[in-house]
Motif scaffolding. Sequence first.
Motif, PDB file in Angstrom:
ATOM      1  N   LEU A   1       0.726  -1.265   0.252  1.00 41.85           N
ATOM      2  CA  LEU A   1      -0.174   0.141   0.026  1.00 41.85           C
ATOM      3  C   LEU A   1       0.810   1.290  -0.059  1.00 41.85           C
ATOM      4  CD1 LEU A   1      -2.439  -1.025   2.556  1.00 41.85           C
ATOM      5  CD2 LEU A   1      -2.836  -1.359   0.243  1.00 41.85           C
ATOM      6  N   PRO A   2       0.478   2.462  -0.374  1.00 39.81           N
ATOM      7  CA  PRO A   2       1.174   3.390  -0.473  1.00 39.81           C
ATOM      8  C   PRO A   2       1.657   4.022   1.011  1.00 39.81           C
ATOM      9  CG  PRO A   2      -1.028   4.076  -1.598  1.00 39.81           C
ATOM     10  CD  PRO A   2      -1.212   2.358  -0.789  1.00 39.81           C
ATOM     11  N   SER A   3       0.920   3.426   2.026  1.00 37.11           N
ATOM     12  CA  SER A   3       1.500   3.869   3.354  1.00 37.11           C
ATOM     13  C   SER A   3       2.749   2.981   3.684  1.00 37.11           C
ATOM     14  CB  SER A   3       0.345   3.462   4.680  1.00 37.11           C
ATOM     15  OG  SER A   3       0.171   2.190   4.570  1.00 37.11           O
ATOM     16  N   HIS A   4       3.195   2.007   3.046  1.00 38.94           N
ATOM     17  CA  HIS A   4       4.390   1.193   3.162  1.00 38.94           C
ATOM     18  C   HIS A   4       5.434   1.804   2.465  1.00 38.94           C
ATOM     19  CE1 HIS A   4       1.168  -2.311   3.365  1.00 38.94           C
ATOM     20  NE2 HIS A   4       1.420  -1.745   4.640  1.00 38.94           N
ATOM     21  N   THR A   5       5.664   3.142   1.937  1.00 34.83           N
ATOM     22  CA  THR A   5       6.465   3.577   0.956  1.00 34.83           C
ATOM     23  C   THR A   5       7.722   4.352   1.676  1.00 34.83           C
ATOM     24  OG1 THR A   5       5.221   5.292   0.154  1.00 34.83           O
ATOM     25  CG2 THR A   5       5.054   3.375  -1.226  1.00 34.83           C
ATOM     26  N   ASN A   6       8.714   4.477   1.082  1.00 34.80           N
ATOM     27  CA  ASN A   6       9.739   5.538   1.419  1.00 34.80           C
ATOM     28  C   ASN A   6       9.637   6.870   0.925  1.00 34.80           C
ATOM     29  OD1 ASN A   6      10.926   4.950  -0.994  1.00 34.80           O
ATOM     30  ND2 ASN A   6      12.464   3.470  -0.115  1.00 34.80           N
TER      31      ASN A   6
ATOM     32  N   HIS B   1       9.365   0.538   1.639  1.00 39.35           N
ATOM     33  CA  HIS B   1      10.512   0.892   2.537  1.00 39.35           C
ATOM     34  C   HIS B   1      10.754  -0.529   3.081  1.00 39.35           C
ATOM     35  CE1 HIS B   1      12.258   2.576   6.229  1.00 39.35           C
ATOM     36  NE2 HIS B   1      12.079   3.672   5.732  1.00 39.35           N
TER      37      HIS B   1
ATOM     38  N   TYR C   1      10.166  -1.650   6.462  1.00 35.76           N
ATOM     39  CA  TYR C   1       8.637  -2.350   6.496  1.00 35.76           C
ATOM     40  C   TYR C   1       8.789  -3.722   6.138  1.00 35.76           C
ATOM     41  CZ  TYR C   1       3.863  -3.497   5.456  1.00 35.76           C
ATOM     42  OH  TYR C   1       2.862  -4.440   5.478  1.00 35.76           O
TER      43      TYR C   1
ATOM     44  N   VAL D   1       4.303   0.068  -5.145  1.00 36.03           N
ATOM     45  CA  VAL D   1       2.984  -0.139  -4.575  1.00 36.03           C
ATOM     46  C   VAL D   1       2.056  -0.784  -5.393  1.00 36.03           C
ATOM     47  CG1 VAL D   1       0.813   1.428  -4.096  1.00 36.03           C
ATOM     48  CG2 VAL D   1       3.375   2.346  -3.386  1.00 36.03           C
TER      49      VAL D   1
END
Length: 181
Positions: free
Chosen positions: A19-24, A30, A33, A70
């Motif tokens: 998901l976008p919330s897992h990105t750097n 990331h 993550y 993503v």
Amino acid sequence: MSEFKSVKSSRVTISQLMLPSHTNFSGKIHGGYLLSLLDQIAFACASKYSGNYCVTASVDTVDFLNPIEVGELVTLKASVNYVGNSSMIVGIRVEAENIQTGKVKHCNSSYFTMVAKDEEGKNTKVPGLLLSNYEEVRRFYNCIKQIALKKERNLHEEIFDYKSEEALLTLKNYNVKLELN
């Protein structure tokens, strides 16, 4: 407790949509993550195999091979590759699948050393490992080699005299400047 258990009995697979919330900051998944997911599956694999609560003793290798995007479906596959008395080396393979095209890429390989604990938090014996094919034998031997290299590296660090003139002179081959007090 069984005296020996198969590698197959230790296998755990988990999949998760990225998901976008897992990105750097660059928009890729990331690494931190991913490390969290790796630690979770290493725990599940070692605990399933040993029948005990397990803790992470060391993260021996984490090779980031390809970035994860993503929207990709990430699958982590873990198995016990080596056992000692209370320790296990868990090998983990991470693949990411583009769910629209079906293209799968190998993104990460990792090795975690896990230790089984009893109810009082003391190290406890784990079952022996039953190897049933040559791939499992290869993985076991690779772990033996990694353990030997780790011991050699630790011994080298203990006896290496980094203050010696010889050691300091070899630093001229590197991009470093000495200003020792």
